[in-house]
Enzyme design. Structure first.
Site, PDB file in Angstrom:
ATOM      1  N   GLU A  40      26.393  48.851  35.810  1.00 55.00           N
ATOM      2  CA  GLU A  40      27.498  47.993  35.407  1.00 55.00           C
ATOM      3  C   GLU A  40      27.528  46.785  36.349  1.00 55.00           C
ATOM      4  OE1 GLU A  40      32.357  48.668  34.995  1.00 55.00           O
ATOM      5  OE2 GLU A  40      31.223  49.792  36.482  1.00 55.00           O
ATOM      6  N   LYS A 115      32.893  48.426  27.191  1.00 52.43           N
ATOM      7  CA  LYS A 115      33.597  49.523  27.861  1.00 52.43           C
ATOM      8  C   LYS A 115      34.960  49.768  27.213  1.00 52.43           C
ATOM      9  CE  LYS A 115      35.133  50.631  32.606  1.00 52.43           C
ATOM     10  NZ  LYS A 115      35.191  50.019  33.971  1.00 52.43           N
ATOM     11  N   CYS A 151      30.889  53.595  33.458  1.00 55.19           N
ATOM     12  CA  CYS A 151      31.697  53.910  34.643  1.00 55.19           C
ATOM     13  C   CYS A 151      32.943  54.754  34.336  1.00 55.19           C
ATOM     14  CB  CYS A 151      32.064  52.603  35.357  1.00 55.19           C
ATOM     15  SG  CYS A 151      32.541  52.843  37.094  1.00 55.19           S
TER      16      CYS A 151
END
Length: 264
Positions: A40, A115, A151
């Site tokens: 990321e 995300k 993440c």
């Protein structure tokens, strides 16, 4: 199918970071990797300035540079970047938000994942500057189906179960996992837990641990490949480097027969 998790340490300069990404992809391809996963925020590290000022579209210089090295090496590359999203009114001012995106590109593949779960926790509100995504994404390489998460998504098992129910044999997770008390232990715990939830391989590519303290969340290192039985297949140290693993779809099928945790 051989997959690589390339642990790099990105900076605030997208051009410099593209060079780092390019070198890592070439190294991984030379070692036989068909898929290369990078962290990321590979295009711009957190804490290095406003994300909206360096965010690029999917046809911008960073993404096009990644496409070029993917085509050159015959690999599929998954790499974190930021791209423009929308405007939001926060604390009396207008904020240009970005998407926290994983670009997915290579021969036969050109997609992206935004995300879904922004880091709104511990008195921090990532959604103030990052617009949450909505689309669940999988892609296929050499008969292997891969899902994508980023993440903080690791804290939400329902996303990983959805990816597994869509046929994912592995989930790749570009990450910038902030350092701090207990954070390394949590990283290894949640990656293994998501494997237990799904019978999938989990391939987590984290930012390397900086040698000096930084202003933003970078990484703890320890990029990891977890097997479908939740055992650690490969684990990096805390400095830049690349780890490799072979994705065995039969091992996934066997795990799911032995421990059928997914809906029938």
């Amino acid at each position: 199918m051989r997959i690589a998790a390339a642990q790099i340490l990105s900076t605030g300069d997208p051009e410099k970071n593209l060079v780092t990404v390019t070198e890592a992809v070439r190294e991984a391809a030379a070692a036989g990797a068909r898929v290369v996963v990078l962290p990321e925020a590979s295009s711009q590290a957190f804490g290095t300035g406003r994300l909206d000022e360096r965010a690029e579209e999917l046809d911008g210089p960073f993404a096009e540079g990644v496409r070029a090295v993917a085509e050159e090496t015959g690999t599929v590359v998954v790499v974190g970047m930021f791209r423009p999203a929308d405007q939001a009114f926060r604390d009396g001012r207008t904020v240009n938000r970005v998407f926290n995106t994983a670009l997915i590109t290579g021969p036969g593949v050109d997609d992206h994942y935004d995300k879904i779960h922004t880091y709104d926790a511990f008195d921090y509100e990532e959604s103030a500057t990052v617009k949450p995504g909505e689309r669940v994404v999988t892609f296929d390489v050499d008969g292997v189906r891969l899902g994508v998460a980023i993440c903080f998504d690791l804290r939400f098992p329902e996303l990983f179960r959805e990816l597994a129910c869509r046929g994912a044999h592995a989930v790749v997770v570009p990450t910038s996992w902030a350092d701090g008390p207990g954070k390394l232990e949590q990283w290894l715990l949640v990656t293994r837990a998501r494997a237990m939830d799904t019978g999938c391989y989990i391939v987590g590519a984290d930012q390397a641990l900086p040698e000096e303290e930084t202003d933003g969340p970078t990484g703890v290192g320890h990029s990891v490949v977890v097997g479908p039985d939740a055992g650690i297949v490969e684990e990096a140290g805390d400095r830049p480097g690349i780890i490799y693993a072979d994705i065995d779809t039969e091992a996934v099928a066997q795990q799911r027969r032995t421990l059928p945790v997914l809906p029938r």
